[in-house]
Motif scaffolding. Structure first.
Motif, PDB file in Angstrom:
ATOM      1  N   TRP A  80       0.839  -1.194   0.000  1.00  0.00           N
ATOM      2  CA  TRP A  80       0.000   0.000   0.000  1.00  0.00           C
ATOM      3  C   TRP A  80       0.876   1.248   0.000  1.00  0.00           C
ATOM      4  O   TRP A  80       0.609   2.206  -0.719  1.00  0.00           O
ATOM      5  CB  TRP A  80      -0.932   0.001   1.218  1.00  0.00           C
ATOM      6  CG  TRP A  80      -1.865   1.180   1.211  1.00  0.00           C
ATOM      7  CD1 TRP A  80      -3.091   1.262   0.630  1.00  0.00           C
ATOM      8  CD2 TRP A  80      -1.613   2.477   1.776  1.00  0.00           C
ATOM      9  NE1 TRP A  80      -3.630   2.525   0.793  1.00  0.00           N
ATOM     10  CE2 TRP A  80      -2.739   3.296   1.489  1.00  0.00           C
ATOM     11  CE3 TRP A  80      -0.547   3.024   2.498  1.00  0.00           C
ATOM     12  CZ2 TRP A  80      -2.822   4.624   1.908  1.00  0.00           C
ATOM     13  CZ3 TRP A  80      -0.638   4.346   2.907  1.00  0.00           C
ATOM     14  CH2 TRP A  80      -1.766   5.136   2.610  1.00  0.00           C
ATOM     15  N   LEU A  81       1.957   1.237   0.809  1.00  0.00           N
ATOM     16  CA  LEU A  81       2.846   2.395   0.879  1.00  0.00           C
ATOM     17  C   LEU A  81       3.584   2.606  -0.446  1.00  0.00           C
ATOM     18  O   LEU A  81       3.744   3.752  -0.895  1.00  0.00           O
ATOM     19  CB  LEU A  81       3.851   2.227   2.027  1.00  0.00           C
ATOM     20  CG  LEU A  81       4.805   3.410   2.247  1.00  0.00           C
ATOM     21  CD1 LEU A  81       4.028   4.709   2.477  1.00  0.00           C
ATOM     22  CD2 LEU A  81       5.770   3.134   3.398  1.00  0.00           C
ATOM     23  N   LEU A  82       4.016   1.521  -1.088  1.00  0.00           N
ATOM     24  CA  LEU A  82       4.674   1.643  -2.399  1.00  0.00           C
ATOM     25  C   LEU A  82       3.759   2.349  -3.397  1.00  0.00           C
ATOM     26  O   LEU A  82       4.192   3.235  -4.144  1.00  0.00           O
ATOM     27  CB  LEU A  82       5.068   0.263  -2.947  1.00  0.00           C
ATOM     28  CG  LEU A  82       6.308  -0.411  -2.379  1.00  0.00           C
ATOM     29  CD1 LEU A  82       6.567  -1.721  -3.123  1.00  0.00           C
ATOM     30  CD2 LEU A  82       7.541   0.488  -2.483  1.00  0.00           C
ATOM     31  N   ASP A  83       2.494   1.949  -3.425  1.00  0.00           N
ATOM     32  CA  ASP A  83       1.522   2.592  -4.322  1.00  0.00           C
ATOM     33  C   ASP A  83       1.327   4.060  -3.951  1.00  0.00           C
ATOM     34  O   ASP A  83       1.196   4.916  -4.826  1.00  0.00           O
ATOM     35  CB  ASP A  83       0.168   1.867  -4.257  1.00  0.00           C
ATOM     36  CG  ASP A  83       0.189   0.531  -4.982  1.00  0.00           C
ATOM     37  OD1 ASP A  83       1.106   0.320  -5.808  1.00  0.00           O
ATOM     38  OD2 ASP A  83      -0.693  -0.305  -4.714  1.00  0.00           O
ATOM     39  N   LYS A  84       1.316   4.344  -2.675  1.00  0.00           N
ATOM     40  CA  LYS A  84       1.078   5.697  -2.173  1.00  0.00           C
ATOM     41  C   LYS A  84       2.187   6.669  -2.626  1.00  0.00           C
ATOM     42  O   LYS A  84       1.908   7.816  -2.986  1.00  0.00           O
ATOM     43  CB  LYS A  84       1.002   5.657  -0.647  1.00  0.00           C
ATOM     44  CG  LYS A  84       1.033   7.014   0.063  1.00  0.00           C
ATOM     45  CD  LYS A  84      -0.310   7.659   0.136  1.00  0.00           C
ATOM     46  CE  LYS A  84      -0.254   8.925   0.972  1.00  0.00           C
ATOM     47  NZ  LYS A  84      -1.510   9.693   0.900  1.00  0.00           N
TER      48      LYS A  84
END
Length: 321
Positions: A147-151
């Motif tokens: 999720w953080l990578l996408d963010k």
């Protein structure tokens, strides 16, 4: 029919009833489950205890429930007490991973099957327990990392993360950290600049976040908390420091309890990775199978999702914990 024969038949009938009664009573004997719970350190754990208690009642299983208050020595005492009471099955959520072999060997010698729930142990002798049921903590960490990578995709500059770990030595703390780091290493800009235990509690999460903020201040871009209670405590610290959670510091947590959904609806928590505490029905099913002499899978994984701020209001009414 002679009086002598009639008396003999009556005596035979009485004897048959007397013989049948103990067998019937044995057949109806309640299954006894000894369960050692970690404690009541979070919303998640409280929901987990309630699920086990209500499922035991529904299943007609006698539950001997012990609260360890987050101390391994209390769990070991409880397990030894269950062995002495000759319960049918022992189940427990280990407060830490190591140090269980001796007491588990005692249970095995007493021929009492042991079920691990929610958390596993690091014993090399896997014959000491019959099954481990619960979440895949490493995958939960991976979900948070993805999720953080996408963010941060499409952004520039370093992404400084502070991490609130769970109880030192516990399976979820070890695995949620491992899974998260495994994924974020694909993006060198994401760096964990501070990492410390908050012991899975709201009060400790707040206290440690206060220390992080004093040390790093506005350098912090992301908070990754190993559970919702620590995240909620940390959110209080962020606000008291004059910053806005989610706006100034992205907040990621694990569990998906109602408190997390309330924080997301309030715009203070960005995402929570689900870890279901409702293991009671699965546990009672396994206990009945074991008492009946059936085999159960060595690993029983619960299915779980991930919830963002955008879906929180819609999902909140469906939450059972």
């Amino acid at each position: 029919m002679t009086l002598q024969r009639r008396t003999w038949l009556a005596a035979l009938a009485i004897a048959s009833v007397a013989t049948a009664w103990p067998l019937s009573a044995m057949a109806q004997k309640k299954i006894v489950l000894g369960f050692s719970q970690i404690g009541a350190e979070s919303e998640w754990r409280t929901a987990n205890s309630e699920s086990i208690k209500s499922a035991a009642k529904d299943a007609g299983i006698e539950l001997k429930f012990s609260d360890a208050q987050q101390k391994q020595e209390n769990q070991i005492k409880a397990i030894r007490s269950f062995i002495a009471q000759k319960v049918d099955v022992i189940a427990f959520s280990p407060v830490v991973e190591s140090g269980w072999d001796t007491v588990l060997r005692e249970a095995k010698a007493a021929k009492i099957p042991v079920v691990l729930t929610d958390r596993s142990v690091d014993s090399k002798d896997t014959s000491l327990y019959v099954t481990f049921m619960g979440s895949d903590f490493t995958e939960e960490g991976r979900k948070a990392g993805r999720w953080l990578l996408d963010k941060v995709k499409g952004t520039q500059g370093d992404v400084n993360v502070v991490e609130l770990q769970g109880t030192v030595g516990s399976a979820p703390a070890i695995d949620r950290k491992k899974g998260f780091e495994e994924v974020i290493k694909a993006e060198p800009r994401i760096k964990i600049i501070r990492s410390q235990t908050g012991d899975f509690t709201r009060a400790k999460g707040k206290e440690v976040m206060e220390a992080f903020l004093k040390a790093e201040g506005r350098k912090i871009n992301v908070l990754y908390a190993h559970n919702d209670d620590m995240a909620i405590g940390a959110i209080q610290a962020i606000e008291e420091a004059g910053l806005k959670p989610s706006k100034d510091i992205t907040v990621i947590s694990v569990d998906a309890v109602k408190g997390a959904f309330e924080a997301m609806i309030a715009g203070k928590l960005d995402v929570t990775v689900e870890c279901s505490p409702l293991l009671g029905p699965q546990l009672m099913s396994a206990v009945k199978s074991l008492v009946a002499g059936k085999t159960v899978p060595k690993r029983i994984v619960t299915e779980e999702g991930i919830f963002t701020m955008e879906v929180a209001a819609k999902e909140f009414p469906k939450r059972k914990y």
